[in-house]
Design an enzyme around this catalytic site. Structure first.
Site, PDB file in Angstrom:
ATOM      1  N   ALA A 133      89.465 -86.169   2.108  1.00  0.00           N
ATOM      2  CA  ALA A 133      87.965 -85.589   2.769  1.00  0.00           C
ATOM      3  C   ALA A 133      88.145 -84.032   3.100  1.00  0.00           C
ATOM      4  O   ALA A 133      87.114 -83.695   3.840  1.00  0.00           O
ATOM      5  CB  ALA A 133      87.178 -86.376   3.797  1.00  0.00           C
ATOM      6  N   SER A 138      90.504 -88.413  -4.730  1.00  0.00           N
ATOM      7  CA  SER A 138      89.265 -88.172  -3.733  1.00  0.00           C
ATOM      8  C   SER A 138      89.176 -86.547  -3.707  1.00  0.00           C
ATOM      9  O   SER A 138      88.810 -86.192  -4.328  1.00  0.00           O
ATOM     10  CB  SER A 138      89.941 -88.863  -2.556  1.00  0.00           C
ATOM     11  N   ALA A 139      89.365 -85.996  -2.198  1.00  0.00           N
ATOM     12  CA  ALA A 139      89.448 -84.755  -2.112  1.00  0.00           C
ATOM     13  C   ALA A 139      90.248 -84.011  -2.979  1.00  0.00           C
ATOM     14  O   ALA A 139      90.182 -83.013  -3.582  1.00  0.00           O
ATOM     15  CB  ALA A 139      89.757 -84.344  -0.506  1.00  0.00           C
ATOM     16  N   GLU A 193      82.709 -97.103  -4.591  1.00  0.00           N
ATOM     17  CA  GLU A 193      83.272 -95.712  -3.932  1.00  0.00           C
ATOM     18  C   GLU A 193      82.628 -95.655  -2.286  1.00  0.00           C
ATOM     19  O   GLU A 193      83.152 -95.171  -1.583  1.00  0.00           O
ATOM     20  CB  GLU A 193      83.026 -94.496  -4.806  1.00  0.00           C
ATOM     21  N   HIS A 195      86.856 -97.425  -2.283  1.00  0.00           N
ATOM     22  CA  HIS A 195      87.420 -95.744  -2.503  1.00  0.00           C
ATOM     23  C   HIS A 195      88.835 -95.909  -2.299  1.00  0.00           C
ATOM     24  O   HIS A 195      89.439 -96.250  -1.240  1.00  0.00           O
ATOM     25  CB  HIS A 195      86.704 -94.789  -1.649  1.00  0.00           C
TER      26      HIS A 195
END
Length: 540
Positions: free
Chosen positions: A138, A223-224, A349, A459
């Site tokens: 994140a 993800s990020a 997600e 996720h």
């Protein structure tokens, strides 16, 4: 193929030996070394991999270089032991991601290091494909210490497709993604992404010393990290500078992010809490604030586990230099690196990020949440559209296809469906719809772990399968893609490219024994189309 077979045979021989691969018949193999400039870096053997850890790739971003664009190092000199990971970059202290992202507990502002992993056995003159991993978290937490480095390299050898794997640290939270008018004027936006970029330049310069081919680099992220991969494709209006030839994105695409000034309130909060509010140059003041004071201020800002969840405080934004515009507008204008890519999502997600919103129990609560955190400038009619598309009927919510089960609150499955689609699924579909037919693209959907209570195919659940190193996970497709720019080859099913006409996706099954199948990317079509247009009009 002879070279690949030789590497595989020797690696298997060492694996099957009664001793570690660092010894053979009682003889201690010399430690692996790499010559970089006028320096020698000495690594270690672990299992069937050679590891070089904690190699600095930039000047330490401390002192006057805090909150500055990363600076390259002078040529290496001397002897260096590369046997331990460098510290992770400072983390956001309140993030749920700390529970799920492997990494080191030691953190520092002096953190810009990378790690190189190769097969323990390489033939002289090897020019292996290279996979560079950008970690998840994140944009708040995580490190280049992922915990599965040996899994990926070992798996590649067993597939007769040996690769070299590189992981790296990049600055996080306010250290890497400070955003404001002041930052925009200084030209110091998106420092975390620029750390990644400098590491990619390092790979071009030095990876041949480890047996890698700088012309065969694939960037991979989850993800990020996957969003980072997408933004490296958009950087400098799509000029990838020859740094990579392919991209693999798991649960992350160009998200609807706006101008860097949208982060002004968080910048102002940090400035106030660190005593820099009255300074003539608040950004310069922040560079001189004691590290513990800055860290304490950053930890008081929202994280992905806070109430506003995926409406992140610290994230990439358009800075006018590295990223010149709203990310999705850049995609629409074709300002994206023209390289083959794979992108995929998990079915549910948004569930993992919706536990912080369980006090939202009515439709009016949800409306207020959207108006406050997701689109404060949207009209009532636009918000009504989201409420209509994402019903509070739990049968239609996420975890999807679980009926009335997993109903933590009356709005939980609704919020999870909205968050998952708005941040992950809709941006993925938008990217594919814009780029299919213009560059080679493949897509997948993961429905594994659907039976996990409240989370479903959560996720990162495909990432969990990869870390276990079994066959049939996205990892095998990644390795073949890095080697051949095509994920197909002895996979048991042909994975067709994504096109506007077919919208074919590879679906990983709902149960571990379910083989992959081909489906069409048409689920929740109207709702996601609405979110795509909404995000273009109201980027975060």
């Amino acid at each position: 193929m002879k070279q690949l077979a030789s590497v595989t045979f020797l690696a298997l021989l060492l694996q099957s030996s009664s001793v570690d691969c660092t010894t053979q018949h009682g003889f201690q193999l010399p430690a692996p070394i790499a010559n970089l400039d006028d320096a020698i870096f000495t690594g270690t053997f672990v299992g069937d991999t050679a590891q070089f850890l904690g190699i600095p790739f930039a000047q330490p971003p401390i002192g006057s270089l805090r909150l500055q664009v990363p600076q390259p190092l002078p040529p290496y000199q001397g002897q260096h032991t590369a046997s331990t990971y460098g510290p992770a970059c400072h983390q956001h202290g309140s993030s749920i991601q700390r529970w799920i992202v492997p990494g080191t507990t030691e953190t520092s502002e002096d953190c810009l290091t990378l790690n190189v992993f190769t097969p323990a056995v390489k033939l002289p003159g090897s020019t292996l494909p290279v996979i560079v991993f950008l970690f998840p978290g994140a944009f708040e937490t995580g490190s280049g210490k992922s915990g599965f480095e040996d899994v990926l390299v070992s798996r590649s050898v067993l597939l007769d497709e040996p690769v070299i794997y590189v992981s790296l640290n990049y600055r996080l939270s306010a250290w890497g993604f400070l955003a404001s008018e002041e930052v925009k004027r200084a030209g110091t936006g998106n420092l975390g992404l620029r750390d990644q970029r400098l590491a990619l330049h390092w790979v071009q310069k030095y990876i041949s010393a480890f047996g890698g081919d700088p012309a065969k680099v694939t960037i991979w992220g989850e993800s990020a990290g996957a969003i980072s991969v997408a933004l490296q494709m958009l950087a400098y209006d799509g000029n990838n500078e020859g740094l990579f030839r392919a991209a693999f994105m798991q649960s992350g695409s160009p998200t609807p992010m706006g101008d860097i000034t949208h982060g002004q309130r968080y910048y102002d909060f940090i400035v106030d809490k660190t005593g820099c509010k009255g300074s003539n140059d608040t950004l310069e003041c922040l560079r001189g604030v004691p590290g513990d004071v800055l860290h304490a201020a950053v930890d008081k800002t929202p994280s992905s586990s806070s109430y506003q969840a995926l409406a992140l405080a610290w994230m990439p934004r358009a800075d006018g230099i590295f990223l010149t515009d709203n990310f999705q507008r850049l995609v629409k204008e074709g300002k994206i690196a023209n390289v083959p890519f794979i992108t995929g999502s998990c079915d549910d997600e948004g569930t993992l990020f919706s536990f912080s919103t369980t006090n939202i129990t009515t439709s009016e609560d949800f409306r207020g949440y959207l108006e406050t955190y997701w689109a404060p400038n949207a009209t009532n009619e636009e918000i009504d559209g989201i409420l209509d598309m994402y019903s509070e009927d739990p049968i239609k919510g996420s975890p999807f296809d679980t009926g009335n089960f997993d109903k933590l609150t009356s709005q939980f499955k609704r919020i999870a469906a909205f968050q998952g689609d708005s941040v992950f699924q809709a941006p993925r579909r938008f990217l594919l719809s814009e780029r299919s037919g213009k560059q080679n693209t493949w897509a997948y959907l993961n429905k594994g772990h659907k039976a996990v209570p409240l989370l479903g195919s959560f996720h990162g659940s495909d990432f969990v399968d990869e870390m276990l190193g079994g066959s049939g996970s996205p990892l095998d497709y990644l390795i073949r893609f890095a080697a051949h720019l095509d994920p197909n080859a002895n996979t048991g099913i042909f994975w067709p490219q994504y096109t506007a006409e077919s919208k074919d996706m590879l679906m990983f099954g709902e149960w571990p024994w379910s083989p992959p199948t081909i489906i069409q990317d048409t689920y929740r079509e109207e709702a996601m189309e609405y979110l795509i247009n909404f995000g273009l009009a109201h980027p975060l």
